[in-house]
Design an enzyme around this catalytic site. Structure first.
Site, PDB file in Angstrom:
ATOM      1  N   ARG A 143      -9.391   2.045  -1.053  1.00 18.01           N
ATOM      2  CA  ARG A 143     -10.072   0.854  -1.751  1.00 18.01           C
ATOM      3  C   ARG A 143     -11.441   1.074  -1.285  1.00 18.01           C
ATOM      4  O   ARG A 143     -11.793   2.051  -0.376  1.00 18.01           O
ATOM      5  CB  ARG A 143      -9.718  -0.414  -1.127  1.00 18.01           C
ATOM      6  CG  ARG A 143      -8.295  -0.918  -1.559  1.00 18.01           C
ATOM      7  CD  ARG A 143      -7.969  -2.319  -0.891  1.00 18.01           C
ATOM      8  NE  ARG A 143      -6.656  -2.705  -1.318  1.00 18.01           N
ATOM      9  CZ  ARG A 143      -5.522  -2.614  -0.608  1.00 18.01           C
ATOM     10  NH1 ARG A 143      -5.863  -1.801   0.621  1.00 18.01           N
ATOM     11  NH2 ARG A 143      -4.643  -3.129  -0.845  1.00 18.01           N
ATOM     12  N   LYS A 167      -5.884  -4.203   4.065  1.00 16.21           N
ATOM     13  CA  LYS A 167      -6.018  -5.700   4.321  1.00 16.21           C
ATOM     14  C   LYS A 167      -5.092  -6.158   5.375  1.00 16.21           C
ATOM     15  O   LYS A 167      -4.030  -5.762   5.601  1.00 16.21           O
ATOM     16  CB  LYS A 167      -5.530  -6.274   2.645  1.00 16.21           C
ATOM     17  CG  LYS A 167      -6.536  -5.764   1.595  1.00 16.21           C
ATOM     18  CD  LYS A 167      -5.820  -6.378   0.224  1.00 16.21           C
ATOM     19  CE  LYS A 167      -7.022  -6.465  -0.932  1.00 16.21           C
ATOM     20  NZ  LYS A 167      -6.640  -7.044  -1.969  1.00 16.21           N
ATOM     21  N   HIS A 235     -12.166   0.873  -8.090  1.00 11.77           N
ATOM     22  CA  HIS A 235     -10.674   0.455  -8.480  1.00 11.77           C
ATOM     23  C   HIS A 235      -9.989   1.395  -9.442  1.00 11.77           C
ATOM     24  O   HIS A 235      -8.659   1.357  -9.276  1.00 11.77           O
ATOM     25  CB  HIS A 235     -10.560  -1.071  -8.570  1.00 11.77           C
ATOM     26  CG  HIS A 235      -9.055  -1.485  -8.663  1.00 11.77           C
ATOM     27  ND1 HIS A 235      -8.386  -1.761  -7.699  1.00 11.77           N
ATOM     28  CD2 HIS A 235      -8.430  -1.870  -9.903  1.00 11.77           C
ATOM     29  CE1 HIS A 235      -7.152  -2.157  -8.138  1.00 11.77           C
ATOM     30  NE2 HIS A 235      -7.211  -2.457  -9.417  1.00 11.77           N
ATOM     31  N   ARG A 238      -8.711   4.355  -7.757  1.00 19.34           N
ATOM     32  CA  ARG A 238      -7.354   3.927  -7.230  1.00 19.34           C
ATOM     33  C   ARG A 238      -6.296   3.581  -8.220  1.00 19.34           C
ATOM     34  O   ARG A 238      -5.163   4.259  -8.086  1.00 19.34           O
ATOM     35  CB  ARG A 238      -7.748   2.703  -6.513  1.00 19.34           C
ATOM     36  CG  ARG A 238      -6.496   2.042  -5.864  1.00 19.34           C
ATOM     37  CD  ARG A 238      -6.817   0.849  -5.098  1.00 19.34           C
ATOM     38  NE  ARG A 238      -5.761   0.036  -4.492  1.00 19.34           N
ATOM     39  CZ  ARG A 238      -4.994   0.257  -3.419  1.00 19.34           C
ATOM     40  NH1 ARG A 238      -5.420   1.150  -2.619  1.00 19.34           N
ATOM     41  NH2 ARG A 238      -4.330  -0.453  -3.059  1.00 19.34           N
ATOM     42  N   HIS A 261       0.258  -1.208  -0.316  1.00 18.73           N
ATOM     43  CA  HIS A 261       0.774  -2.503  -0.660  1.00 18.73           C
ATOM     44  C   HIS A 261       1.974  -3.199   0.058  1.00 18.73           C
ATOM     45  O   HIS A 261       2.644  -2.636   0.501  1.00 18.73           O
ATOM     46  CB  HIS A 261       1.185  -2.152  -2.241  1.00 18.73           C
ATOM     47  CG  HIS A 261       0.237  -2.037  -3.271  1.00 18.73           C
ATOM     48  ND1 HIS A 261       0.648  -1.239  -4.386  1.00 18.73           N
ATOM     49  CD2 HIS A 261      -1.045  -2.371  -3.221  1.00 18.73           C
ATOM     50  CE1 HIS A 261      -0.517  -1.341  -5.206  1.00 18.73           C
ATOM     51  NE2 HIS A 261      -1.418  -1.862  -4.636  1.00 18.73           N
ATOM     52  N   TYR A 270       1.320  -0.248 -11.933  1.00 22.05           N
ATOM     53  CA  TYR A 270       0.802   1.075 -12.475  1.00 22.05           C
ATOM     54  C   TYR A 270       1.687   1.999 -13.277  1.00 22.05           C
ATOM     55  O   TYR A 270       1.360   2.940 -13.803  1.00 22.05           O
ATOM     56  CB  TYR A 270       0.418   2.001 -11.403  1.00 22.05           C
ATOM     57  CG  TYR A 270      -0.699   1.265 -10.258  1.00 22.05           C
ATOM     58  CD1 TYR A 270      -2.133   0.976 -10.713  1.00 22.05           C
ATOM     59  CD2 TYR A 270      -0.370   0.768  -9.053  1.00 22.05           C
ATOM     60  CE1 TYR A 270      -2.957   0.298 -10.051  1.00 22.05           C
ATOM     61  CE2 TYR A 270      -1.325   0.199  -8.363  1.00 22.05           C
ATOM     62  CZ  TYR A 270      -2.604  -0.065  -8.713  1.00 22.05           C
ATOM     63  OH  TYR A 270      -3.447  -0.797  -8.047  1.00 22.05           O
TER      64      TYR A 270
END
Length: 294
Positions: A143, A167, A235, A238, A261, A270
């Site tokens: 990111r 995150k 993004h 990504r 993730h 994706y």
């Protein structure tokens, strides 16, 4: 009240600085709203009617439904915290649903377009930092916030890998190619940080730490050279990284780890719309999908 909540999610939940900034902004937006419409700045007096009116006001300002839902998520966390510490008895968001919307389909940059961009980058004798930003985002799938916050000691040249804090402050390790490693070594040789940015791997020519706005601007400008697609953001790089490695046979569980993730469902996004690739895999792998030669 807001500051105590931010301290709580910072220490107890270990939320990132970016998340703290977003939560603070969302709560301050609600505070301003009740000050103007209710004549109070006491967030404990907010009820369901006020929340509904707040949602309407955001809609009238043409705020996207996705952004409104993010604000509602922040407010839910805040009022759950007030419940936890006994400041309120019922959350005003208890029966407030998120807004329904159809997510705009993200169209990745094609492999051919990225090859064209690679040729442009290779022939360009300009800013080496900007070229490295593009390559790092596309080759690692990280990111833009993660890129801006990479520390010097998180890049391990001996192991050809980067340790990324994602995150929720979750750590993951991402491999880097020999080509990218070479570009990083060359960049380190010319990197000139100022006193405040010395710990960060990526710094601008003026010595300052990268900002997310700067990274977005760089990516948007370079992608504009090779595509007419609407979305030209970090993004999308990504998204393109994930799509391309999955197209070329990477295991989805491995891609999930690289992207950071928490659930496989996030990575499966994706694979959507990639029916031709799925057909090829099926025809090659399933014993009933092809006729064996006699």
């Amino acid at each position: 009240m807001i500051n105590k909540f931010l301290d709580y999610i910072s220490v107890e939940k270990r939320y990132s600085q970016n998340t703290l900034v977003s939560y603070k902004k969302d709560l301050e937006d609600l505070l301003l709203f009740i000050s103007e419409t209710e004549g109070t700045e006491d967030l404990k007096k907010v009820d369901k009617k006020i929340i509904r009116n707040f949602i309407v006001s955001l809609s009238e300002k043409k705020i996207q439904k996705r952004s409104i839902n993010r604000k509602l998520s922040s407010l839910r966390s805040f009022y759950l915290y007030l419940l936890k510490i006994g400041e309120i008895q019922v959350s005003p968001l208890e029966t407030i649903p998120s807004l329904k919307f159809y997510a705009e389909k993200q169209i990745p940059i094609s492999e051919e377009e990225m090859e064209n961009l690679g040729e442009i980058l290779e022939s360009d004798s300009g800013n080496s930092l900007e070229k490295l930003i593009i390559e790092t985002l596309y080759q690692t799938g990280m990111r833009k916030s993660e890129l801006c916050n990479i520390l010097l000691d998180q890049v391990d040249f001996s192991k050809s890998e980067i340790s990324i804090k994602g995150k929720g402050n979750k750590q993951r390790v991402v491999p880097i190619s020999e080509n990218l490693l070479k570009q990083m070594r060359e960049y380190i040789a010319i990197r000139k940080p100022n006193e405040d940015s010395g710990i960060y791997f990526f710094v601008r020519e003026n010595g300052k730490k990268l900002s997310e706005k700067f990274v977005y601007s760089v990516v948007n400008r370079y992608l504009s050279l090779i595509t007419l697609k609407k979305k030209k953001s970090p993004h999308i790089l990504r998204h393109s990284f994930a799509t391309h490695v999955l197209n070329n046979g990477a295991e989805i569980s491995k891609v999930k780890k690289i992207l950071g993730h928490s659930s496989l469902a996030s990575t499966q996004v994706y694979t959507n719309g990639n029916i031709e690739q799925l057909k090829r895999v099926f025809n090659q792998a399933h014993p009933r999908a092809y006729k064996k030669e006699d």
